[in-house]
Design a protein around this motif. Structure first.
Motif, PDB file in Angstrom:
ATOM      1  N   UNK A  68      36.815  40.402  25.654  1.00 45.17           N
ATOM      2  CA  UNK A  68      36.614  41.846  25.730  1.00 45.17           C
ATOM      3  C   UNK A  68      37.560  42.557  24.784  1.00 45.17           C
ATOM      4  N   UNK A  70      32.424  48.679  35.483  1.00 43.54           N
ATOM      5  CA  UNK A  70      33.014  47.625  34.668  1.00 43.54           C
ATOM      6  C   UNK A  70      33.038  46.268  35.356  1.00 43.54           C
ATOM      7  N   UNK A  99      41.050  52.747  30.565  1.00 43.87           N
ATOM      8  CA  UNK A  99      40.287  51.766  29.797  1.00 43.87           C
ATOM      9  C   UNK A  99      40.866  50.355  29.988  1.00 43.87           C
ATOM     10  N   UNK A 133      39.795  49.189  33.352  1.00 38.63           N
ATOM     11  CA  UNK A 133      38.378  48.800  33.319  1.00 38.63           C
ATOM     12  C   UNK A 133      38.227  47.400  32.731  1.00 38.63           C
ATOM     13  N   UNK A 134      39.003  47.137  31.687  1.00 39.88           N
ATOM     14  CA  UNK A 134      38.945  45.807  31.071  1.00 39.88           C
ATOM     15  C   UNK A 134      39.382  44.741  32.071  1.00 39.88           C
ATOM     16  N   UNK A 163      36.811  43.734  34.612  1.00 42.22           N
ATOM     17  CA  UNK A 163      35.773  42.858  34.068  1.00 42.22           C
ATOM     18  C   UNK A 163      36.171  41.386  34.094  1.00 42.22           C
TER      19      UNK A 163
END
Lengths: 247, 346
Positions: free
Chosen positions: A82, A103, A155, A158-159, A162
């Protein structure tokens, strides 16, 4: 140590501009690897090449031993590699929690599972990760109303949501309040150590990258200039020259 | 919380009672439901996913023709039937009529969903206005193709059998077919928008590139959404076909400049990307249209244009968007002192 990302002789030009020329590097599994270089040296282009954002002109890129240089972005993301964006990208109209829930790792989800609703477990995980990056208080605010630095943290969260194997971070500390940077370094380290995520980080803040990285690559004018431990890079006169503009 | 199911039950009662309370408005009410269905399905891609299609009318027209071909095909040879153009072979038994109606609706829905997947595979490569124009092109081209296809009656159109019972019962039946489809669609969407699927579709609208970078199967979601949308539009087209009895390709089935645009206007009026917006927009639009067509005849298009301009300029979020922004302003005004109190404690 085995390498997780292997870049071999990659070149990429945009018209007459050679952004990357014959670059080879490898990112060790489970480590934090840094990528530095003056503005315009081709760092983000290399990131874009690795995640499949644009086709490369020549060379090979492997992720966990699999050739990925011909794959599109989504497919590479679903393999567990990612990236975050330099110009932070979040879903501005949604709240922090909604951003997190979107996500969820779609690579681990069958299509039929998309028709399920998110349960307490997912909400809890989303809130735990928001707490981890320090956004718990702001979790129900519209993400677009957060400051640039907070969006950057969102962000990053969110990563993590995942559950990637490898994460490419494009300037994670840019635009973040200097007093929060130490906290962010700590979080990146914990993501790396506790969650076992391999990090490949573009960074301009030398204090951050020298503190954090196990190994650093330095680009200049689209070419690989130097590689080595933070101490080696710091004492490399070519690196200092590249930054200060001497020849 | 306890009031909510009650108000939904009340609404359902109104829906069921409407054609009996206003028997002379039966066809009008059925058309209202048609508007609600096409508006809700348009919003699935236009409002929730950020893909403004001008070609959803393709599924309406295709649904009409699929229903006609299925119904006629079960009793006669379709080519012979359209060749005769009403000259002789017109007899359908009740069984043929009702099985045609049922299978026609189902077949139209499924066929249109399949068409959406195939067409979408090509057109979803287009973004923004290009997608709108591309899908409009598909609708116009399909209409032209069908209007030159002798087997289904070409430009003359095709005629379905007339409802076998008395006319008023038929009106009520069509009302309930439309209303049933509309209610089913509404309940389906209310559920769908709450699932992970709904969230992924919203993610595509807000930032498709980010969604791709996060590994979301964007094309799969786009195709599935359009297919579901086409399924319901196809069913609505099939019901329209039986209601209208006779229809022709360019003005009725593939009516890009009427229903094809009206569905977009309904959503803009009501509020894009909301569940209630398309429903309210369809009601406002339909009432406005019928009133102006009756009392302002000659100026009706001008009035409609003025309504669109006012909506787009002053109520960008439509009726629902406007109400929501007013409500959040009020909420913020109410919550501010609270925030200050919390701040003082800290």
């Amino acid at each position: 140590m085995t390498s997780i990302i292997q870049v071999n002789n990659v070149s990429k030009s945009f018209g007459g501009v050679v952004a990357n020329s014959d670059i080879s590097l490898s990112v060790e599994k489970g480590a934090i690897t840094g990528l530095i270089g003056p503005n315009g040296s081709g760092k983000t282009t290399l990131f874009n090449s690795i995640v499949g954002y644009h086709p490369i002109d020549s060379g090979t890129i492997q992720f966990e031993g699999r050739e990925i240089s011909k794959f599109p972005v989504q497919k590479i993301a679903r393999l567990g590699l990612l990236r975050t964006f330099q110009q932070t990208r979040i879903y501005g109209e949604m709240t922090g929690v909604e951003n997190m829930l979107i996500s969820l790792p779609h690579r681990k989800m069958r299509f039929a599972e998309a028709f399920g609703c998110n349960g307490a477990e997912e909400h809890e995980r989303a809130e735990r990760l928001l707490e981890f990056v320090g956004l718990y208080e702001k979790r129900f605010l519209r993400a677009g109303s957060l400051s640039f630095g907070q969006q950057k943290l969102l962000e990053f969260a969110m990563a993590l949501m995942n559950e990637p194997t490898g994460l490419l971070l494009d300037e994670p500390t840019a635009g973040i309040n200097p007093t929060l940077i130490n906290g962010l370094i700590d979080r990146l380290r914990r993501a790396n150590a506790d969650l076992g995520i391999t990090l490949f980080v573009i960074e301009h803040n030398m204090r951050v990258i020298m503190n954090m990285a196990d190994k650093i690559y330095c680009l200049a004018h689209g070419e690989l200039l130097a590689e080595g431990s933070p101490a080696e890079i710091q004492s490399d006169s070519r690196v200092i020259d590249a930054y200060l503009g001497a020849h | 919380m306890t009031r909510k199911p009650f108000s939904y039950l009340l609404l359902l009662a109104v829906i069921i009672a409407a054609p009996f309370v206003f028997p002379s408005f039966g066809t009008q009410l059925a058309t209202l439901w048609l508007m609600i269905i096409v508006a809700l399905t348009w919003d699935m891609t236009g409002g929730q996913m950020g893909y403004n299609s001008l070609g959803n009318i393709t599924f309406y027209g295709t649904g009409m023709y699929v229903a006609a071909v299925i119904t006629i095909g079960m009793a006669y040879d379709v080519g012979d039937y359209t060749n005769a153009a009403g000259g002789g072979i017109h007899a359908f038994t009740d069984l043929q009529y009702f099985s045609g109606l049922f299978l026609g609706m189902l077949g139209a829905g499924l066929f249109c969903a399949a068409v959406a997947v195939i067409v979408g595979y090509v057109t979803f490569g287009l973004r923004g206005p290009y997608f709108a124009i591309g899908t409009l092109g598909v609708a116009i081209a399909t209409g032209e193709l069908v209007s030159n296809w002798e087997w289904v009656g070409a430009g003359q159109g095709i005629a379905l059998p007339v409802y076998p019972g008395d006319l008023d019962t038929g009106k009520v039946l069509f009302y309930f077919l439309f209303a049933g489809t509309g209610v089913a669609l509404f309940v389906f969407l209310k559920w769908l928008y709450k699932t992970r699927f709904g969230a992924a579709v919203n993610a595509i609208r807000d930032d498709e590139e980010k969604a791709e970078a996060m590994g979301i199967h964007t094309l799969q979601y786009k195709l599935a959404t359009w297919a579901m949308s086409a399924f319901f539009v196809g069913i609505a087209g099939a019901i329209s076909a039986f209601q209208l009895i006779h229809f022709e390709p360019l003005e009725t089935a593939y009516q890009t400049i009427n229903l094809g645009i009206f569905m977009v206007v309904c959503v803009l009026l009501g509020g894009k990307g909301t569940l209630w917006g398309p429903v309210i927009g369809a009601i406002v639009f339909h009432v406005f249209k019928e009133v102006t067509w009756t009392y302002l005849l000659g100026w009706q298009w001008v009035a409609l244009g003025a309504l669109i301009v006012i909506t787009v300029v002053y109520f960008e979020g439509g009726v629902v968007g406007w109400i929501m922004s007013k409500r959040s302003e009020r909420l913020e005004a109410r919550e501010q002192p609270n925030d200050a109190a919390v701040g003082a404690e800290q």
